[in-house]
Scaffold this motif. Sequence first.
Motif, PDB file in Angstrom:
ATOM      1  N   ILE A  32      60.270  21.841  35.154  1.00  0.00           N
ATOM      2  CA  ILE A  32      59.560  23.012  34.803  1.00  0.00           C
ATOM      3  C   ILE A  32      59.511  23.294  33.270  1.00  0.00           C
ATOM      4  O   ILE A  32      60.581  23.098  32.559  1.00  0.00           O
ATOM      5  N   LEU A  33      58.482  23.694  32.839  1.00  0.00           N
ATOM      6  CA  LEU A  33      57.819  24.052  31.545  1.00  0.00           C
ATOM      7  C   LEU A  33      57.440  25.388  31.297  1.00  0.00           C
ATOM      8  O   LEU A  33      57.122  26.085  32.089  1.00  0.00           O
ATOM      9  N   ASP A  34      57.783  25.712  30.023  1.00  0.00           N
ATOM     10  CA  ASP A  34      57.472  27.019  29.561  1.00  0.00           C
ATOM     11  C   ASP A  34      57.033  26.519  28.186  1.00  0.00           C
ATOM     12  O   ASP A  34      57.778  26.265  27.025  1.00  0.00           O
ATOM     13  N   PRO A  35      55.600  26.585  27.825  1.00  0.00           N
ATOM     14  CA  PRO A  35      54.818  25.845  26.555  1.00  0.00           C
ATOM     15  C   PRO A  35      54.984  27.018  25.371  1.00  0.00           C
ATOM     16  O   PRO A  35      54.565  26.664  24.381  1.00  0.00           O
ATOM     17  N   ALA A  36      55.557  28.289  25.690  1.00  0.00           N
ATOM     18  CA  ALA A  36      55.770  29.199  24.742  1.00  0.00           C
ATOM     19  C   ALA A  36      56.979  30.031  24.898  1.00  0.00           C
ATOM     20  O   ALA A  36      57.177  31.333  25.027  1.00  0.00           O
ATOM     21  N   CYS A  37      58.145  29.161  24.737  1.00  0.00           N
ATOM     22  CA  CYS A  37      59.298  29.571  25.487  1.00  0.00           C
ATOM     23  C   CYS A  37      60.167  30.629  24.610  1.00  0.00           C
ATOM     24  O   CYS A  37      60.880  31.208  25.165  1.00  0.00           O
ATOM     25  N   GLY A  38      59.767  31.084  23.518  1.00  0.00           N
ATOM     26  CA  GLY A  38      60.679  31.929  22.719  1.00  0.00           C
ATOM     27  C   GLY A  38      61.987  31.584  22.700  1.00  0.00           C
ATOM     28  O   GLY A  38      62.585  30.692  22.341  1.00  0.00           O
TER      29      GLY A  38
END
Length: 511
Positions: free
Chosen positions: A216-222
Amino acid sequence: MNSTKKTVGPLTTAQQLVGIIKSARDIMRKDKGLNGDADRLPMLTWIMFLKFLDDIETVRETEATLSGKRFKHAIEAPYRWRDWATKADGITGDELIAFINQDEATRPDGTRGAGLFAYLKNLQGTDSHDRRDTIAAVFRGTVNRMISGYLLRDVINKLESVHFNSTEELHVLSRTYESMLKEMRDASGDAGEFYTPRPVVRLMVELTDPRLGETILDPACGTGGFLVEAYSHLEKQCRTVKDRKTLQQASIQGCEAKPLPYLLVNMNLLLHGLESPDIDPGNALRFPLKEIGDAQRVDLILTNPPFGGEEERGILGNFPEDKQAAETTLLFMQLIMRKLKRKSKPGRAAVVVPNGTLFGDGVCARIKQELLTEFSLHTIVRLPNGVFAPYTGIPTNLLFFERGGPTKEVWYYEQPLPEGRKNYSKTRPLQYEEFTPLIEWWKSREENDLAWKVPAAELLANNCNLDRKNPNGKENITHLPPEQLVENILAKERRIIDIMTRVQALLKEPV
């Protein structure tokens, strides 16, 4: 005259920890180098970060000794928490500030050497998931803003009584930390750019249903809202030691280029149980799109890419010439599409986008054409106004799509405001329970007053305009908020500039 004394029972673990954190923050308020929660929370975070690492390494060291194995510390003496922070009457005042801040300083053991931050910034790992690389990346973007070494010593002494090796305390701390993150966002306007309301995050994770063994990826994860929620979702599926290893080492990935949220997301994930967060500290858009191959693809992307930002010319060069756009959201959309797995089980994504993405033309339309023809854009959830208040008033949508196109039809679901409400606010935000009808509808997919479907061919024939009104809803006049009116105008202006630039290029070509 009778008097009754109020009996006060022993404090619970939660009350004790909340009290410790409150006391530390109260001490920080006296320091002239800190200005508000936007400064105090990062200070608390890097101090807790080092205490957390030392507590965990103490546990791992004991386990290794009992099994006859050699243990290597990520941080060596005299830079470990136990070497300089544990003693209440230890190094303090100007000496403490010098040890932390200066490139070279007198260390707690009396020798001269690199200062604490200088040492931590230069740590290097020897393999993947090496905690030393994470520590180095965190402290390359971290600054000690406290001026008084005596106040800093008082804060350290308070946090020494927190036990990060206690499951119960970790659970309480993770909740306390999330509430502090929200306070910081509320206190600092620009911090809202990496904030997604927790009910929206929970919904997107629930509907995409991450499975153990998937990446699972969040490329702009804050600060890590999506990754924390996905981790918690996967943790419930763990049954064996092997499952735990999979969760810890091969499940959660993120990318965050800004130093402050990078520090915060690492702490957030550590507190929730991920022992070595895999967060890339660089810009997710920095790689040429065509160079991203199967090895870099993932099963699921959950993200809320930045709205309205602009990238430098060097970043635009990583994208196809006919799909280069100043709007950051459009660049992230292309990255997300490229990063989804295409072999065996197709990768899938849930993405927050502003309204302008639905009706945008030019480059935006070309990206949506690819989305409709090469992917299956199966659902668009239209969120009501004010969901992101007070950080932005721009209407937003959730796109759900996967590899394995083309799209045959797109389902729309219009999430309504609660009856009698005209908008959301900081004091009356969206609640997760409001999504219950949507979650129930998700499984059955039947048309109703809130749900309808549109053939993909119809959308393609209309310049890929995805901005469809509810044909089943009550007739009403929609008054767009000022932010959306400005966004609409800017979208048209960008389209005009795009056309004129192409005309100019044609005129310069030799006849």
